[in-house]
Design an enzyme around this catalytic site. Structure first.
Site, PDB file in Angstrom:
ATOM      1  N   GLU A  40       0.842  -1.206   0.000  1.00 47.94           N
ATOM      2  CA  GLU A  40       0.000   0.000   0.000  1.00 47.94           C
ATOM      3  C   GLU A  40       0.872   1.249   0.000  1.00 47.94           C
ATOM      4  OE1 GLU A  40      -1.549   1.721   3.521  1.00 47.94           O
ATOM      5  OE2 GLU A  40      -1.125  -0.056   4.725  1.00 47.94           O
ATOM      6  N   LYS A  64      -3.384  -1.956  15.665  1.00 52.48           N
ATOM      7  CA  LYS A  64      -2.811  -1.053  16.668  1.00 52.48           C
ATOM      8  C   LYS A  64      -3.763  -0.823  17.820  1.00 52.48           C
ATOM      9  CE  LYS A  64       0.565   1.733  14.514  1.00 52.48           C
ATOM     10  NZ  LYS A  64       0.638   2.453  13.259  1.00 52.48           N
TER      11      LYS A  64
HETATM   12  N1  PSU Z   1      -2.792   1.501  10.633  1.00 58.25           N
HETATM   13  C1  PSU Z   1      -1.460   1.535  10.778  1.00 58.25           C
HETATM   14  N2  PSU Z   1      -0.706   2.147   9.834  1.00 58.25           N
HETATM   15  C2  PSU Z   1      -1.259   2.701   8.705  1.00 58.25           C
HETATM   16  C3  PSU Z   1      -2.686   2.633   8.560  1.00 58.25           C
HETATM   17  C4  PSU Z   1      -3.398   2.024   9.539  1.00 58.25           C
HETATM   18  O1  PSU Z   1      -0.956   1.028  11.765  1.00 58.25           O
HETATM   19  O2  PSU Z   1      -0.554   3.238   7.863  1.00 58.25           O
HETATM   20  C5  PSU Z   1      -3.307   3.188   7.298  1.00 58.25           C
HETATM   21  C6  PSU Z   1      -3.564   2.036   6.304  1.00 58.25           C
HETATM   22  O3  PSU Z   1      -3.442   2.539   4.986  1.00 58.25           O
HETATM   23  C7  PSU Z   1      -5.016   1.686   6.566  1.00 58.25           C
HETATM   24  C8  PSU Z   1      -5.586   3.051   6.844  1.00 58.25           C
HETATM   25  O4  PSU Z   1      -5.662   1.028   5.499  1.00 58.25           O
HETATM   26  O5  PSU Z   1      -4.603   3.712   7.606  1.00 58.25           O
HETATM   27  C9  PSU Z   1      -6.896   2.969   7.597  1.00 58.25           C
HETATM   28  O6  PSU Z   1      -7.483   4.234   7.637  1.00 58.25           O
HETATM   29  P1  PSU Z   1      -8.995   4.393   8.142  1.00 58.25           P
HETATM   30  O7  PSU Z   1      -8.956   4.017   9.591  1.00 58.25           O
HETATM   31  O8  PSU Z   1      -9.308   5.834   7.910  1.00 58.25           O
HETATM   32  O9  PSU Z   1      -9.810   3.467   7.297  1.00 58.25           O
END
Ligand code: PSU
Ligand code: MN
Length: 308
Positions: free
Chosen positions: A25, A159
């Site tokens: 990603e 996390k």
């Molecule tokens: N969690 C992490 N590192 C990240 C992300 C999430 O520990 O970089 C990033 C990933 O790209 C994940 C996105 O798909 O954040 C999720 O965002 P949201 O919670 O807005 O869907």
């Protein structure tokens, strides 16, 4: 009008040969880590995949084209760019239509990988159910994507900025296999043990690949979440991180941070407040996930092409 897919040279060659490919990603580069460590890490992850026998395909939208694999120059450009859009399922097509540039989250990367015929994807952590979701309704689109797009995602669990029990419940509701690698516990990103059991455990890449292929042969939509614990030497004690995470979550609330800004805000604050300690652990676990993803991708190729 055909889809403006752009394959890097090495990905195009790997597709022709049927060689193992692993998707990566780009939101982790633009919204997950600071420059220049983001670009350095992205290149190290790619190199780790190559050494592990798989071709890396970092995914991003650049000037309206959906790139499957980026050159070193493109990676650097993306990692330095400011205010790049964060693309999930909802915004991917809109960004392409308006010739924009954006980084793909887990959800959007899965969609792009599927389009390109890539079945394995390595990252750090997935999005999930946020703390306080019972009032904010903040649940990442990553979870639904795992239930509908057939890509196996290797991550280090979730996390602690998230509500991990609720995240596991939603994954169960959606029928997403959650597989811990080599242990019974579901890992929590910076620590190997979240205190919760993982629904499934597998000890070999061969089994994970077999489960992936069997799911596709059964016609089951959706992928698998492979939860690979951080190497023991790189763990950060929860006693150190918990107060920092709690502070970051409180600040996000106080500042009225909502929707897609929540995750990047929390990640950035945690990096600042741990003075880089969290970043070193993050890099170590992403590299570890790349090694496992390369093995799974190779096993899938072996299963799909049985010898004489
Ligand atoms: N969690 C992490 N590192 C990240 C992300 C999430 O520990 O970089 C990033 C990933 O790209 C994940 C996105 O798909 O954040 C999720 O965002 P949201 O919670 O807005 O869907
Ligand atoms: Mn969200």
């Amino acid at each position: 009008m055909s889809l403006p897919l752009r394959f890097s040279e090495e990905v195009a060659a790997a597709r022709k040969e049927g060689a193992p490919i692993v998707a990566l990603e780009s939101t982790i580069i633009t919204h997950g880590m600071p420059y220049p460590q983001n670009v350095e890490t992205a290149m190290l992850v790619e190199e780790t995949l190559r050494r592990g026998g798989a071709v890396p395909a970092t995914i991003a939208v650049m000037d309206g084209r959906l790139h499957i694999g980026l050159s070193k120059d493109e990676l650097t450009q993306l990692g330095q760019a400011e205010s790049v859009a964060k693309l999930s399922r909802a915004d991917l097509a809109a960004c392409i239509a308006t010739r924009g540039t954006g980084a793909t989250t887990v959800a959007a990367t899965m969609i792009a990988a599927r389009l390109a015929g890539i079945e394995v994807f390595a990252t750090g952590g997935i999005g999930g159910v946020h703390r306080g979701a019972e009032t904010s309704f903040d649940i990442s689109a990553d979870l639904r994507e795992l239930s509908q797009t057939a890509v196996t995602v290797v991550a280090a669990g979730a996390k602690a900025i998230l509500d991990i029990p609720k995240t596991l419940e939603v994954l169960e509701t959606f029928g997403v296999p959650v597989i811990a690698v080599g242990q019974d516990a579901f890992p929590a990103f910076w620590s190997r043990d979240s205190g919760l059991g993982a629904p499934l455990r597998m000890d070999t890449a061969e089994d994970i690949a077999a489960a992936h292929v069997i799911r596709t042969r059964m016609g089951l939509p959706g992928g698998q979440l492979v939860a690979n614990p951080i190497p023991a030497a790189d763990e950060i004690a929860p006693e150190v991180l918990n107060p920092i995470i709690e502070r970051a979550v409180r600040e996000a609330e106080a500042q009225g941070i909502t929707a897609k800004s929540v995750t990047p805000f929390l990640l950035a604050r945690i990096y600042e407040l741990t003075e880089g300690q969290s970043l070193r652990a993050n890099i170590a676990l992403v590299l570890n996930n790349a090694r496992v993803a390369a093995r799974i991708a190779q096993e899938i190729v072996t299963i799909r092409n049985p010898g004489p």
